[in-house]
Design an enzyme around this catalytic site. Sequence first.
Site, PDB file in Angstrom:
ATOM      1  N   HIS A  74       0.373  -0.922   0.558  1.00  0.00           N
ATOM      2  CA  HIS A  74      -0.098   0.132   0.147  1.00  0.00           C
ATOM      3  C   HIS A  74       0.967   1.382   0.133  1.00  0.00           C
ATOM      4  O   HIS A  74       1.987   1.291   0.741  1.00  0.00           O
ATOM      5  CB  HIS A  74      -1.206  -0.221   1.233  1.00  0.00           C
ATOM      6  N   ASP A  76      -0.652   4.464   0.691  1.00  0.00           N
ATOM      7  CA  ASP A  76      -1.281   5.481   1.926  1.00  0.00           C
ATOM      8  C   ASP A  76      -0.438   5.129   2.911  1.00  0.00           C
ATOM      9  O   ASP A  76       0.280   4.420   3.383  1.00  0.00           O
ATOM     10  CB  ASP A  76      -2.807   5.751   1.207  1.00  0.00           C
ATOM     11  N   ASP A 107       6.581   1.446   6.628  1.00  0.00           N
ATOM     12  CA  ASP A 107       4.404   1.171   6.670  1.00  0.00           C
ATOM     13  C   ASP A 107       3.886   2.235   5.634  1.00  0.00           C
ATOM     14  O   ASP A 107       3.567   3.556   6.315  1.00  0.00           O
ATOM     15  CB  ASP A 107       3.832   1.717   7.746  1.00  0.00           C
ATOM     16  N   GLU A 138      -5.197   0.969   2.747  1.00  0.00           N
ATOM     17  CA  GLU A 138      -5.224   0.265   3.772  1.00  0.00           C
ATOM     18  C   GLU A 138      -5.056   0.752   4.846  1.00  0.00           C
ATOM     19  O   GLU A 138      -5.456   0.246   6.112  1.00  0.00           O
ATOM     20  CB  GLU A 138      -3.161  -0.666   3.724  1.00  0.00           C
ATOM     21  N   ASP A 165       4.714  -6.070   4.662  1.00  0.00           N
ATOM     22  CA  ASP A 165       4.393  -5.431   5.403  1.00  0.00           C
ATOM     23  C   ASP A 165       4.441  -5.653   6.951  1.00  0.00           C
ATOM     24  O   ASP A 165       3.285  -5.725   8.042  1.00  0.00           O
ATOM     25  CB  ASP A 165       2.929  -4.898   5.203  1.00  0.00           C
ATOM     26  N   ARG A 313      -8.676  -9.544  19.461  1.00  0.00           N
ATOM     27  CA  ARG A 313      -7.229 -10.231  18.819  1.00  0.00           C
ATOM     28  C   ARG A 313      -8.047 -11.518  18.524  1.00  0.00           C
ATOM     29  O   ARG A 313      -7.719 -11.989  19.563  1.00  0.00           O
ATOM     30  CB  ARG A 313      -6.183  -9.499  18.860  1.00  0.00           C
ATOM     31  N   HIS A 412       3.287   4.480  12.097  1.00  0.00           N
ATOM     32  CA  HIS A 412       2.011   5.215  13.146  1.00  0.00           C
ATOM     33  C   HIS A 412       1.616   6.037  14.169  1.00  0.00           C
ATOM     34  O   HIS A 412       0.829   6.917  14.967  1.00  0.00           O
ATOM     35  CB  HIS A 412       0.828   4.055  13.841  1.00  0.00           C
TER      36      HIS A 412
END
Length: 445
Positions: A74, A76, A107, A138, A165, A313, A412
């Site tokens: 990805h 983005d 990422d 994504e 990833d 999860r 992130h």
Amino acid sequence: MKDPLSELIEFLRIPSVSANPENAGDVARAAEWLAERLRRAGFTVEVAPTAGHPIVYAERLAGGDRPTVLIYGHYDVQPPEPLELWETPPFEPTIKDGKIYARGASDDKGQLFAHVAAAAELAGETPVNLKFVIEGEEEVGSPNLVAFVEENRERLRADAVLISDSPMFAPGLPTLTYGLRGLTYMEVRLRGLGRDVHSGAYGGAVPNAAHAAAWLISRLKDEMGWVRIPGFYDDVEPLSPQEREMWRRLPFDEDEYRREVGAGDTSGEPGYTILERRWARPTFDVNGIGSGYQGEGSKTVIPATAFFKFSMRLVPNQDPDKIADLTESYLRRILPAGYQMEVVRYHGGYPVLVPTDSPPMQAAAAALSQAWGRETVFTREGGSIPIVHDFMRVLGAPVVLMGFGLESDNLHAPNEKLDLINFEKGIEASKNFMRLLPEYLEGGQ
């Protein structure tokens, strides 16, 4: 032709933040930038529009007798905020101490571009048919990717799907991920009153939404880490003794793990190691909570509303929809009298377990070992990549999760980075994989 690092720097300068409508033009520019680089490498390229951001599809076919590799990634990236915590500007890539710092460095632009660079360097060779599917959504849940894969299943047919990833287990240690946890994400919204009221005039006589939220959370998970939702563990696949022993041999330092995240101690289900809790046990975690007065000083009110968001999860055999049903049913059963409750279901994804003995996985292990000069280790990952399950379901092809990042890459978060050695070795490992896969598929290894 520019060297791969110079091109990566160009790519990282594009602020392709898919979540921000103000960056829509930048996201489109990143797609066109990738398309042009792939065309230069001899690919036929389509920038396919979607209801959101475009998908870049590219193919370079060597011949019908050659195996086919589909590479997914990805372009983005996550929003860069909070900007004040970045030591260097997030979209001005900075090289320092053998690392490149920028939003998307790990990422997923850096990891993805290692494969683009490898394909460009192999332009004069024809070891495999190569296809790329690169999305721009994504980081917002891939709302249009599954439909694209289903509509193009014949065009996307492959002998292996290659995805980068995910992280290496440790610096310098080549790693293949063979398991991913699934995900169920939900929100509970509570209302006990028509408005906030004075805690003196009404305290002790009316519902308090903040109390109800806290009480419900306490009933969803106990102090030892055991999820209290009836049926939650019914389908959990237990860990094998072989896996537990394989993970026990990994170079894991619990004290360093605690220091890295700033934790005084670890927590979780008794009887399981930290790696086992992270990779092979299901979880319940509150991700956000809010109610009542949030400003400076005091304000004596009883809050009318409250909310909490939570993720679960999941591990192999657990179904995200079934878990959502069990959770909502339990919440409605235990809701105290006097409250209205809305349960919102957000995105989810199935857990994945990939056979480690498939020819593509074995070829990938050899490719990584050749690049790094060390034996490749096999690990699971606690996070989720929902499209992996969809690739396996729709295309029926083995998936190879060959990560070049590290857990410490600040994904992130501010100051995201990628070690340059990992980028260089990633290019080498990608080329190795393309050269080795035909031999492994033919049973030569």
